[in-house]
Scaffold this motif. Sequence first.
Motif, PDB file in Angstrom:
ATOM      1  N   GLU A  17      32.678  35.590  38.183  1.00  4.20           N
ATOM      2  CA  GLU A  17      33.832  35.787  37.483  1.00  4.20           C
ATOM      3  C   GLU A  17      35.131  35.156  37.766  1.00  4.20           C
ATOM      4  O   GLU A  17      35.238  34.630  38.903  1.00  4.20           O
ATOM      5  CB  GLU A  17      34.027  37.262  37.755  1.00  4.20           C
ATOM      6  CG  GLU A  17      33.194  38.337  37.395  1.00  4.20           C
ATOM      7  CD  GLU A  17      33.379  39.513  37.579  1.00  4.20           C
ATOM      8  OE1 GLU A  17      34.443  40.112  38.096  1.00  4.20           O
ATOM      9  OE2 GLU A  17      32.648  40.391  36.977  1.00  4.20           O
ATOM     10  N   THR A  18      35.863  34.590  36.793  1.00  3.67           N
ATOM     11  CA  THR A  18      36.933  33.915  36.997  1.00  3.67           C
ATOM     12  C   THR A  18      38.237  34.659  36.132  1.00  3.67           C
ATOM     13  O   THR A  18      38.025  35.112  34.873  1.00  3.67           O
ATOM     14  CB  THR A  18      36.992  32.404  36.125  1.00  3.67           C
ATOM     15  OG1 THR A  18      35.761  31.730  36.519  1.00  3.67           O
ATOM     16  CG2 THR A  18      38.242  31.430  36.353  1.00  3.67           C
ATOM     17  N   GLU A  19      39.245  34.752  36.699  1.00  3.61           N
ATOM     18  CA  GLU A  19      40.303  35.542  36.138  1.00  3.61           C
ATOM     19  C   GLU A  19      41.364  34.343  35.508  1.00  3.61           C
ATOM     20  O   GLU A  19      41.368  33.432  36.193  1.00  3.61           O
ATOM     21  CB  GLU A  19      41.291  36.264  36.951  1.00  3.61           C
ATOM     22  CG  GLU A  19      40.521  37.401  37.551  1.00  3.61           C
ATOM     23  CD  GLU A  19      41.542  38.483  38.222  1.00  3.61           C
ATOM     24  OE1 GLU A  19      42.505  38.217  38.521  1.00  3.61           O
ATOM     25  OE2 GLU A  19      40.904  39.602  38.414  1.00  3.61           O
TER      26      GLU A  19
ATOM     27  N   TRP B 265      37.829  28.445  27.971  1.00  3.79           N
ATOM     28  CA  TRP B 265      37.747  29.369  29.056  1.00  3.79           C
ATOM     29  C   TRP B 265      36.030  29.318  29.257  1.00  3.79           C
ATOM     30  O   TRP B 265      35.908  29.670  30.377  1.00  3.79           O
ATOM     31  CB  TRP B 265      38.146  30.801  28.664  1.00  3.79           C
ATOM     32  CG  TRP B 265      39.506  30.829  28.544  1.00  3.79           C
ATOM     33  CD1 TRP B 265      40.609  30.039  28.575  1.00  3.79           C
ATOM     34  CD2 TRP B 265      40.327  32.119  28.136  1.00  3.79           C
ATOM     35  NE1 TRP B 265      41.803  30.577  28.379  1.00  3.79           N
ATOM     36  CE2 TRP B 265      41.720  31.855  27.867  1.00  3.79           C
ATOM     37  CE3 TRP B 265      39.833  33.475  27.617  1.00  3.79           C
ATOM     38  CZ2 TRP B 265      42.914  32.785  27.738  1.00  3.79           C
ATOM     39  CZ3 TRP B 265      41.089  34.281  27.348  1.00  3.79           C
ATOM     40  CH2 TRP B 265      42.310  33.956  27.527  1.00  3.79           C
TER      41      TRP B 265
ATOM     42  N   GLY C  21      34.825  28.815  33.283  1.00  2.20           N
ATOM     43  CA  GLY C  21      33.924  29.777  33.687  1.00  2.20           C
ATOM     44  C   GLY C  21      32.511  29.023  34.162  1.00  2.20           C
ATOM     45  O   GLY C  21      32.098  29.364  35.231  1.00  2.20           O
TER      46      GLY C  21
ATOM     47  N   MET D  39      45.707  39.841  31.564  1.00  3.27           N
ATOM     48  CA  MET D  39      44.803  38.972  32.475  1.00  3.27           C
ATOM     49  C   MET D  39      43.479  39.248  31.912  1.00  3.27           C
ATOM     50  O   MET D  39      42.972  40.263  31.427  1.00  3.27           O
ATOM     51  CB  MET D  39      44.747  39.792  33.891  1.00  3.27           C
ATOM     52  CG  MET D  39      45.883  39.301  34.708  1.00  3.27           C
ATOM     53  SD  MET D  39      46.408  37.501  35.118  1.00  3.27           S
ATOM     54  CE  MET D  39      44.762  37.051  35.955  1.00  3.27           C
TER      55      MET D  39
ATOM     56  N   THR E 235      39.141  38.277  32.113  1.00  6.50           N
ATOM     57  CA  THR E 235      38.065  37.900  33.163  1.00  6.50           C
ATOM     58  C   THR E 235      36.953  37.255  32.476  1.00  6.50           C
ATOM     59  O   THR E 235      36.434  37.624  31.400  1.00  6.50           O
ATOM     60  CB  THR E 235      37.539  39.291  33.909  1.00  6.50           C
ATOM     61  OG1 THR E 235      38.482  39.784  34.661  1.00  6.50           O
ATOM     62  CG2 THR E 235      36.556  38.674  34.840  1.00  6.50           C
TER      63      THR E 235
ATOM     64  N   ARG F 267      33.093  36.301  32.686  1.00  9.30           N
ATOM     65  CA  ARG F 267      31.858  36.244  33.167  1.00  9.30           C
ATOM     66  C   ARG F 267      30.924  35.335  32.813  1.00  9.30           C
ATOM     67  O   ARG F 267      30.801  35.362  31.563  1.00  9.30           O
ATOM     68  CB  ARG F 267      31.259  37.562  33.041  1.00  9.30           C
ATOM     69  CG  ARG F 267      32.303  38.863  33.453  1.00  9.30           C
ATOM     70  CD  ARG F 267      31.765  40.453  33.452  1.00  9.30           C
ATOM     71  NE  ARG F 267      30.985  40.465  34.272  1.00  9.30           N
ATOM     72  CZ  ARG F 267      29.741  40.875  34.074  1.00  9.30           C
ATOM     73  NH1 ARG F 267      29.079  41.138  32.831  1.00  9.30           N
ATOM     74  NH2 ARG F 267      28.616  41.172  35.128  1.00  9.30           N
TER      75      ARG F 267
ATOM     76  N   GLU G 269      41.935  43.223  30.448  1.00  8.74           N
ATOM     77  CA  GLU G 269      42.482  43.688  31.818  1.00  8.74           C
ATOM     78  C   GLU G 269      41.997  45.365  31.701  1.00  8.74           C
ATOM     79  O   GLU G 269      42.127  45.885  32.967  1.00  8.74           O
ATOM     80  CB  GLU G 269      44.037  43.478  32.054  1.00  8.74           C
ATOM     81  CG  GLU G 269      44.829  44.131  30.878  1.00  8.74           C
ATOM     82  CD  GLU G 269      46.074  43.499  31.170  1.00  8.74           C
ATOM     83  OE1 GLU G 269      46.464  42.681  31.794  1.00  8.74           O
ATOM     84  OE2 GLU G 269      47.103  44.064  30.875  1.00  8.74           O
TER      85      GLU G 269
ATOM     86  N   ASN H 230      38.937  45.986  31.096  1.00  7.15           N
ATOM     87  CA  ASN H 230      37.570  45.744  31.077  1.00  7.15           C
ATOM     88  C   ASN H 230      36.837  45.889  29.705  1.00  7.15           C
ATOM     89  O   ASN H 230      35.648  46.331  29.723  1.00  7.15           O
ATOM     90  CB  ASN H 230      36.860  46.552  32.314  1.00  7.15           C
ATOM     91  CG  ASN H 230      35.727  46.208  32.827  1.00  7.15           C
ATOM     92  OD1 ASN H 230      36.046  45.008  32.966  1.00  7.15           O
ATOM     93  ND2 ASN H 230      34.810  46.897  33.323  1.00  7.15           N
TER      94      ASN H 230
END
Length: 138
Positions: A5-7, A29, A33, A73, A75, A77, A97, A99
């Motif tokens: 996981e990378t924010e 992105w 990742g 933000m 994420t 995956r 953010e 999810n």
Amino acid sequence: MFVSETEIEVRYAETDQMGVVYHANYIIWFEIGRTKLVKDFGLNYLDMEDAGYLAPVLDVQATFKRPVKYGEMATVRTWVEFYNGIKTIYGYEILNEDNELCVSGTTTHVVVAKDSFRPVSMRKVFPNWDEIYERNKK
């Protein structure tokens, strides 16, 4: 299966006039990742390149489900979706953010000799990568 996981904080320069992340930036992105996944495995693309090999992208697939916006933000995956010693397919999900799934996709790669761009067996030239990928593929 290991999932890295990378924010990412969405920067203004990554958005269009609507404040939504421009679609091509999701591919960047994916790369962020993927590089983080390789690092999480204890490996490094620079070592591969220093040994005379590259891992170019052969195919990119992306499905856009909802936008990510400036100031949020996200994420990324990343995981090894498929691996057979020659071809690697990485899987990706980009979540906002809250999810919520915003983008999903894959990139397909092969390892090639830098001087000829001829594919090589990762099992033969990078047995340590092969062992880790075999252990962590989906």
